[in-house]
Design an enzyme around this catalytic site. Structure first.
Site, PDB file in Angstrom:
ATOM      1  CG  ASN A   1      -1.682   1.257   1.409  1.00  0.00           C
ATOM      2  OD1 ASN A   1      -1.737   2.094   0.497  1.00  0.00           O
ATOM      3  ND2 ASN A   1      -2.294   1.433   2.571  1.00  0.00           N
ATOM      4  CD1 TRP A   2       3.230   0.875  -2.997  1.00  0.00           C
ATOM      5  CD2 TRP A   2       3.378   2.145  -4.848  1.00  0.00           C
ATOM      6  NE1 TRP A   2       3.842   0.128  -3.978  1.00  0.00           N
ATOM      7  CE2 TRP A   2       3.942   0.881  -5.126  1.00  0.00           C
ATOM      8  CE3 TRP A   2       3.357   3.103  -5.851  1.00  0.00           C
ATOM      9  CZ2 TRP A   2       4.492   0.566  -6.369  1.00  0.00           C
ATOM     10  CZ3 TRP A   2       3.894   2.788  -7.092  1.00  0.00           C
ATOM     11  CH2 TRP A   2       4.462   1.537  -7.335  1.00  0.00           C
ATOM     12  CE  LYS A   3      -0.004   3.220   4.827  1.00  0.00           C
ATOM     13  NZ  LYS A   3       0.088   3.295   6.267  1.00  0.00           N
TER      14      LYS A   3
ATOM     15  CG  HIS B   1      -5.661   2.063   5.327  1.00  0.00           C
ATOM     16  ND1 HIS B   1      -5.193   2.965   6.261  1.00  0.00           N
ATOM     17  CD2 HIS B   1      -4.653   1.167   5.140  1.00  0.00           C
ATOM     18  CE1 HIS B   1      -3.959   2.618   6.599  1.00  0.00           C
ATOM     19  NE2 HIS B   1      -3.612   1.529   5.932  1.00  0.00           N
TER      20      HIS B   1
ATOM     21  CD  GLU C   1      -2.686   5.549   6.872  1.00  0.00           C
ATOM     22  OE1 GLU C   1      -2.684   5.595   5.633  1.00  0.00           O
ATOM     23  OE2 GLU C   1      -1.772   5.013   7.537  1.00  0.00           O
TER      24      GLU C   1
ATOM     25  CD  GLU D   1      -3.228  -2.242   7.362  1.00  0.00           C
ATOM     26  OE1 GLU D   1      -2.233  -2.571   6.718  1.00  0.00           O
ATOM     27  OE2 GLU D   1      -3.760  -1.118   7.259  1.00  0.00           O
TER      28      GLU D   1
ATOM     29  N   GLY E   1       2.893   2.454  10.739  1.00  0.00           N
ATOM     30  CA  GLY E   1       3.863   3.530  10.556  1.00  0.00           C
ATOM     31  C   GLY E   1       4.589   3.934  11.832  1.00  0.00           C
TER      32      GLY E   1
ATOM     33  CB  SER F   1       5.657  -1.698  11.857  1.00  0.00           C
ATOM     34  OG  SER F   1       5.289  -0.348  12.107  1.00  0.00           O
TER      35      SER F   1
ATOM     36  N   GLY G   1       3.083  -0.959   4.181  1.00  0.00           N
ATOM     37  CA  GLY G   1       3.156   0.458   3.825  1.00  0.00           C
ATOM     38  C   GLY G   1       4.583   0.866   3.496  1.00  0.00           C
ATOM     39  N   GLY G   2       5.264   1.447   4.472  1.00  0.00           N
ATOM     40  CA  GLY G   2       6.596   2.029   4.271  1.00  0.00           C
ATOM     41  C   GLY G   2       7.576   1.148   3.512  1.00  0.00           C
TER      42      GLY G   2
HETATM   43  P1  13P Z   1       3.352   0.502   7.566  1.00  0.00           P
HETATM   44  O1  13P Z   1       3.845  -0.790   6.973  1.00  0.00           O
HETATM   45  O2  13P Z   1       4.070   1.693   7.058  1.00  0.00           O
HETATM   46  O3  13P Z   1       3.265   0.435   9.065  1.00  0.00           O
HETATM   47  O4  13P Z   1       1.833   0.676   7.044  1.00  0.00           O
HETATM   48  C1  13P Z   1       0.938  -0.357   7.196  1.00  0.00           C
HETATM   49  C2  13P Z   1      -0.300  -0.032   6.454  1.00  0.00           C
HETATM   50  O5  13P Z   1      -1.067   0.836   6.855  1.00  0.00           O
HETATM   51  C3  13P Z   1      -0.578  -0.764   5.215  1.00  0.00           C
HETATM   52  O6  13P Z   1      -1.855  -0.527   4.752  1.00  0.00           O
END
Ligand code: 13P
Length: 251
Positions: free
Chosen positions: A11-13, A97, A99, A169, A175, A215, A236-237
């Protein structure tokens, strides 16, 4: 027991221009072309979806969006419809998600509408669930997740119930560099599978894939993936760097 193919999803956000996105997927395409028995997915921002899909033609990497609206078209300024994602050839769409729930007013009801519309358009939804730190500390994690799932998948057909991908999640692990321990994650994943068993029976509960997100990094993915009820990662990251994502896929 039905074999569940592990799904490793990035998930590149809100990251990467078109050029950066194409560079990243070209690197992934080349290095991951031999991977088998593992499903690989990238979810770039909307602006990169078309270019990414074009560059991943004839590859084993699938493409997903990070959100969508539940109407097909019309006066909804700033929104993207399922028809538009279908037109690009998106295989998956991330729905709900944390967020989106936290900053953009996503609710369990809007999640449910989006899930149905995704399926109607041949796009598989990945529904995100998870508790905040405060909810965990008040021992509410199980009840929060149960509600998110029950409302999220309400009214789906038998076939859709099994095709849905659920991503657990924990909000406190996203993050932050703080992953849930493999045991903490497994506890929730086992709970979700049991819930599915109670709601839909043995076959559905054994077929449904449940991803962990929060993470996940190259150095902790193997332990996470050893857990019996964890079927993949939503990352994510660490999905933003080719080397890291390659390591994650090849855990
Ligand atoms: P991180 O891997 O950056 O913690 O993000 C997880 C995430 O929200 C994937 O959708």
């Amino acid at each position: 027991m039905a074999k569940r193919v592990p799904l490793i999803a990035g998930n590149w956000k809100m990251n990467k221009t078109v050029k950066e996105s194409v560079e990243l997927v070209l690197a992934l395409k080349q290095k991951l072309s031999d991977v088998k028995e593992r499903e690989i997915l990238v979810c770039p921002p909307y602006t990169s979806l078309y270019a990414v899909k074009e560059n991943l033609k004839n590859s084993n990497i699938k493409v997903g969006a990070q959100n969508m609206y539940f109407e097909k078209s019309g006066a909804f300024t700033g929104e993207i419809s399922p028809l538009m994602l279908k037109d690009i050839g998106c295989d998956y769409v991330i729905i709900g998600h944390s967020e989106r729930r936290q900053y953009f007013g996503e609710t369990d009801d809007s999640v449910n509408k989006k899930m149905k519309v995704a399926f109607e358009n041949g796009i598989t939804p990945i529904v995100c669930v998870g508790e905040t730190l405060q909810q965990r500390e008040k021992n509410e994690a199980f009840s929060v997740i149960e509600k998110q799932i029950k409302i999220g998948v309400a009214g789906l057909s038998g076939d859709q119930i099994t095709k849905v991908v659920i991503a657990y999640e924990p909000v406190w692990a996203i993050g932050t560099g703080k992953t849930a321990s493999p045991q903490q994650a497994e506890e929730i994943h086992a709970f979700i599978r049991k819930l599915y068993f109670e709601m839909y029976g043995k076959d559905s509960s054994e077929a449904i894939r449940i991803l962990y997100g929060g993470s996940v990094k190259p150095d902790n993915i193997s332990e996470i993936m050893k857990q019996p009820n964890i079927d993949g990662g939503l990352i994510g990251g660490a999905a933003l760097k080719a080397d890291d994502f390659i390591k994650l896929v090849s855990y």
